[in-house]
Motif scaffolding. Structure first.
Motif, mmCIF file in Angstrom:
data_model
loop_
_atom_site.group_PDB
_atom_site.id
_atom_site.type_symbol
_atom_site.label_atom_id
_atom_site.label_comp_id
_atom_site.label_asym_id
_atom_site.label_seq_id
_atom_site.Cartn_x
_atom_site.Cartn_y
_atom_site.Cartn_z
ATOM 1 N N GLY A 90 11.335 3.164 9.900
ATOM 2 C CA GLY A 90 11.237 2.206 10.985
ATOM 3 C C GLY A 90 11.890 0.903 10.585
ATOM 4 N N THR A 91 12.295 0.128 11.561
ATOM 5 C CA THR A 91 12.868 -1.185 11.264
ATOM 6 C C THR A 91 11.782 -2.235 11.079
ATOM 7 N N SER A 92 10.611 -1.999 11.660
ATOM 8 C CA SER A 92 9.469 -2.882 11.448
ATOM 9 C C SER A 92 8.202 -2.062 11.542
ATOM 10 N N ALA A 93 7.147 -2.556 10.910
ATOM 11 C CA ALA A 93 5.835 -1.917 10.997
ATOM 12 C C ALA A 93 4.770 -2.996 11.005
ATOM 13 N N LEU A 94 3.768 -2.822 11.859
ATOM 14 C CA LEU A 94 2.658 -3.757 11.982
ATOM 15 C C LEU A 94 1.362 -2.985 11.822
ATOM 16 N N GLY A 95 0.361 -3.598 11.196
ATOM 17 C CA GLY A 95 -0.929 -2.955 11.048
ATOM 18 C C GLY A 95 -2.056 -3.954 11.069
ATOM 19 N N ALA A 96 -3.241 -3.498 11.449
ATOM 20 C CA ALA A 96 -4.422 -4.364 11.469
ATOM 21 C C ALA A 96 -5.672 -3.514 11.317
ATOM 22 N N VAL A 97 -6.697 -4.083 10.668
ATOM 23 C CA VAL A 97 -8.016 -3.460 10.545
ATOM 24 C C VAL A 97 -9.056 -4.487 10.968
ATOM 25 N N ARG A 98 -10.011 -4.051 11.766
ATOM 26 C CA ARG A 98 -11.127 -4.902 12.203
ATOM 27 C C ARG A 98 -12.423 -4.230 11.759
ATOM 28 N N GLU A 99 -13.329 -5.017 11.210
ATOM 29 C CA GLU A 99 -14.631 -4.506 10.794
ATOM 30 C C GLU A 99 -15.731 -5.381 11.374
ATOM 31 N N ASN A 100 -16.682 -4.731 12.055
ATOM 32 C CA ASN A 100 -17.808 -5.458 12.644
ATOM 33 C C ASN A 100 -17.352 -6.654 13.472
ATOM 34 N N GLY A 101 -16.292 -6.444 14.234
ATOM 35 C CA GLY A 101 -15.769 -7.474 15.123
ATOM 36 C C GLY A 101 -14.891 -8.501 14.463
ATOM 37 N N ARG A 102 -14.607 -8.351 13.164
ATOM 38 C CA ARG A 102 -13.871 -9.350 12.390
ATOM 39 C C ARG A 102 -12.551 -8.763 11.924
ATOM 40 N N VAL A 392 10.315 2.929 15.265
ATOM 41 C CA VAL A 392 10.881 4.094 14.584
ATOM 42 C C VAL A 392 12.397 4.046 14.621
ATOM 43 N N TYR A 393 13.012 4.380 13.485
ATOM 44 C CA TYR A 393 14.473 4.406 13.468
ATOM 45 C C TYR A 393 15.022 5.697 12.873
ATOM 46 N N ASP A 394 14.919 5.860 11.562
ATOM 47 C CA ASP A 394 15.553 7.005 10.914
ATOM 48 C C ASP A 394 14.484 7.928 10.350
ATOM 49 N N VAL A 395 14.104 8.944 11.121
ATOM 50 C CA VAL A 395 13.083 9.890 10.679
ATOM 51 C C VAL A 395 13.705 11.269 10.488
ATOM 52 N N GLY A 396 14.895 11.287 9.877
ATOM 53 C CA GLY A 396 15.534 12.563 9.596
ATOM 54 C C GLY A 396 14.648 13.472 8.777
ATOM 55 N N ASP A 397 13.889 12.904 7.840
ATOM 56 C CA ASP A 397 12.921 13.666 7.065
ATOM 57 C C ASP A 397 11.552 13.436 7.695
ATOM 58 N N GLY A 398 11.230 14.235 8.682
ATOM 59 C CA GLY A 398 9.980 14.054 9.409
ATOM 60 C C GLY A 398 8.756 14.250 8.544
ATOM 61 N N THR A 399 8.834 15.170 7.576
ATOM 62 C CA THR A 399 7.692 15.407 6.701
ATOM 63 C C THR A 399 7.377 14.163 5.889
ATOM 64 N N ALA A 400 8.406 13.530 5.328
ATOM 65 C CA ALA A 400 8.199 12.324 4.532
ATOM 66 C C ALA A 400 7.710 11.174 5.401
ATOM 67 N N ALA A 401 8.270 11.041 6.606
ATOM 68 C CA ALA A 401 7.842 9.966 7.503
ATOM 69 C C ALA A 401 6.382 10.138 7.892
ATOM 70 N N ASN A 402 5.983 11.376 8.218
ATOM 71 C CA ASN A 402 4.591 11.621 8.563
ATOM 72 C C ASN A 402 3.670 11.376 7.377
ATOM 73 N N ALA A 403 4.138 11.703 6.159
ATOM 74 C CA ALA A 403 3.328 11.468 4.964
ATOM 75 C C ALA A 403 3.117 9.971 4.733
ATOM 76 N N ALA A 404 4.155 9.170 4.978
ATOM 77 C CA ALA A 404 4.022 7.719 4.826
ATOM 78 C C ALA A 404 3.040 7.154 5.856
ATOM 79 N N TRP A 405 3.114 7.657 7.061
ATOM 80 C CA TRP A 405 2.181 7.247 8.125
ATOM 81 C C TRP A 405 0.755 7.650 7.743
ATOM 82 N N ASN A 406 0.627 8.858 7.176
ATOM 83 C CA ASN A 406 -0.662 9.359 6.734
ATOM 84 C C ASN A 406 -1.259 8.456 5.660
ATOM 85 N N ARG A 407 -0.422 8.007 4.704
ATOM 86 C CA ARG A 407 -0.917 7.143 3.633
ATOM 87 C C ARG A 407 -1.453 5.826 4.191
#
Length: 438
Positions: A90-102, A392-407
């Motif tokens: 992907g060219t960018s990735a964003l993530g967030a975790v919230r716990e107990n409303g925080r 998402v940009y270059d997911v020629g190796d879908g297995t590796a991309a899915n594994a990174a997402w899984n991690r």
């Protein structure tokens, strides 16, 4: 809006999607709508690493867990996020975790614009694709709770003659994808890698009825209730039912019932506007000529199946409120979490997907639309939520991309000590307007 990787498109299954559950003010008009290479290749910017120290606000930093274990978890989450953009998935990735409303973790990696190298913003908005379905299902289930309709009502009584087999199809079967109604995105008009789509068709406006009319060109996939098959048409019909019962557009009802009460200031359900309002990362498709910027498109191609825009903070707020019992009566929330006994639907409820992990059961939805892939999950008790977006940009190796997402998903949900999640249980990152489920 996304397509189901378990459902072949015209008889073919995409290998990169096999591991996935059925699950991703604008910057101005493009100078040209044709795909064009940009001067800066993916990953060449120094901004391709994580930016927690730069972009997290002081409040965010104060919200981070202070324990050594917490610091290790968030450092690992930072690294997992960078593992999506570093290899160019992907060219960018964003993530967030919230716990107990925080909000306890939020970050961004990669670039928001390949041309300028501007770093991705953790506050940025993005298209959420099929994650929209959970907003729409919640709105419909509120109407069920108000006794405006019943889950076992027949489609024919609500929208007479709208599709074949409408007398045998129930509202519940629309919500859990057991209706057998053909998926309209199997039509060649939604082959978004075509040059014609890139230059012209992505700005084609559609009404909900027009999308259903496209689906009606194809035979039902199976008799109602006899199997499971992800179909975007089901949720287009849910949008039409909401409009029929309320006299308002589905966007107005989602806004009135969910977005405003929860103060989701970065969330919107657009009609035909091609823009993403506010700060956002551009979405691209990889072509022979280089990256094609597909940030601008007419979201009515996805309608109530996938037109939404949101942020990671808003998605964690929404799924936390939903699973915490703030949006639905207990009976309707329980129905939403009742999965189908049929085939691939055993982890799919009513507009809600189940993911079982070593640290518990999580519910949410993934989504994809050209340029963007999204995942939103929350614990069953409403205490912990996770959301992520990948342009998402270059997911020629879908297995590796899915594994990174899984991690990333495993680390965000369960911490650094968690084993990798079962790849078959985690919605993969490969988005697709024509292949739902993300």
């Amino acid at each position: 809006m996304t397509a189901d990787p378990t459902v072949p498109r015209r008889g073919r299954r995409r290998p990169a999607l096999r591991a996935a559950l059925t699950i991703a003010a604008g910057a101005g008009l493009l100078a040209t709508l044709a795909p064009a290479a940009v001067a800066r290749p993916v990953g060449s910017s120094s901004a391709s690493g994580c930016h927690g120290a730069v972009h997290l606000t002081a409040a965010d930093r104060a919200d981070r867990t202070d324990s050594a274990e917490g610091r290790a978890d968030w450092a690992a989450a930072d690294a997992a996020l960078a593992g999506l953009t570093g290899p160019g998935y992907g060219t960018s990735a964003l993530g967030a975790v919230r716990e107990n409303g925080r909000l306890v973790w939020r970050n961004a990696t990669g670039v928001a614009d390949l041309g300028t190298g501007r770093p991705a913003d953790p506050d940025g908005r993005f298209r959420i694709g099929s994650t929209t379905k959970t907003f729409v299902a919640t709105t419909l289930l509120q109407l069920v709770g108000e006794r405006r309709l019943d889950l076992d009502d027949r489609l024919e009584c609500l929208l007479p003659g709208v599709v074949p087999n409408s007398t045998a199809i129930t509202v519940r079967q629309l919500l859990n994808h057991t209706s057998g109604i053909a998926n309209y995105t199997q039509d060649p008009a939604f082959e978004f890698t075509d040059q014609d789509w890139l230059t012209d068709r992505r700005f084609q406006p559609y009404s909900l009825q027009a999308l259903v009319d496209i689906a009606d060109r194809y035979p039902p996939a199976f008799p109602p209730g006899r199997d499971w098959g992800y179909s975007n048409t089901n949720f287009v019909l849910i949008g039409m039912i909401i409009e029929k019962l309320t006299g308002h557009s589905w966007q107005e009802e989602v806004t009135r019932r969910i977005i405003r009460p929860l103060h989701l200031t970065g969330t919107s359900m657009p009609g035909n506007s091609p823009f993403i309002p506010g700060p956002h990362a551009h979405g691209y498709l990889k072509t022979d000529a280089g990256p094609a910027d597909v940030t601008l498109l007419d979201p009515s191609m996805a309608g109530s199946a996938g037109a939404g825009i949101s942020t990671t903070a808003d998605l964690t707020t929404f799924v936390g409120a939903l699973l915490g019992g703030r949006l639905l009566p207990p009976a309707e929330l329980a129905e939403m979490q009742r999965t189908s006994p049929n085939g691939g639907g055993r982890s799919y409820g009513l507009g809600l997907q189940r993911v079982d992990t070593p640290c518990g059961t999580f519910w949410g939805h993934a989504g994809g639309i050209p340029g963007y892939s999204t995942l939103m999950l929350g614990s069953a008790d409403g205490k912990r939520q996770f959301a992520a977006s990948l342009t998402v940009y270059d997911v020629g190796d879908g297995t590796a991309a899915n594994a990174a997402w899984n991690r990333l998903t495993a680390t965000a949900l369960c911490g650094t000590q968690a084993p990798a999640l079962d790849p078959s249980a985690v919605p993969g990152p490969v988005p697709d307007l024509a292949r739902p489920g993300s």
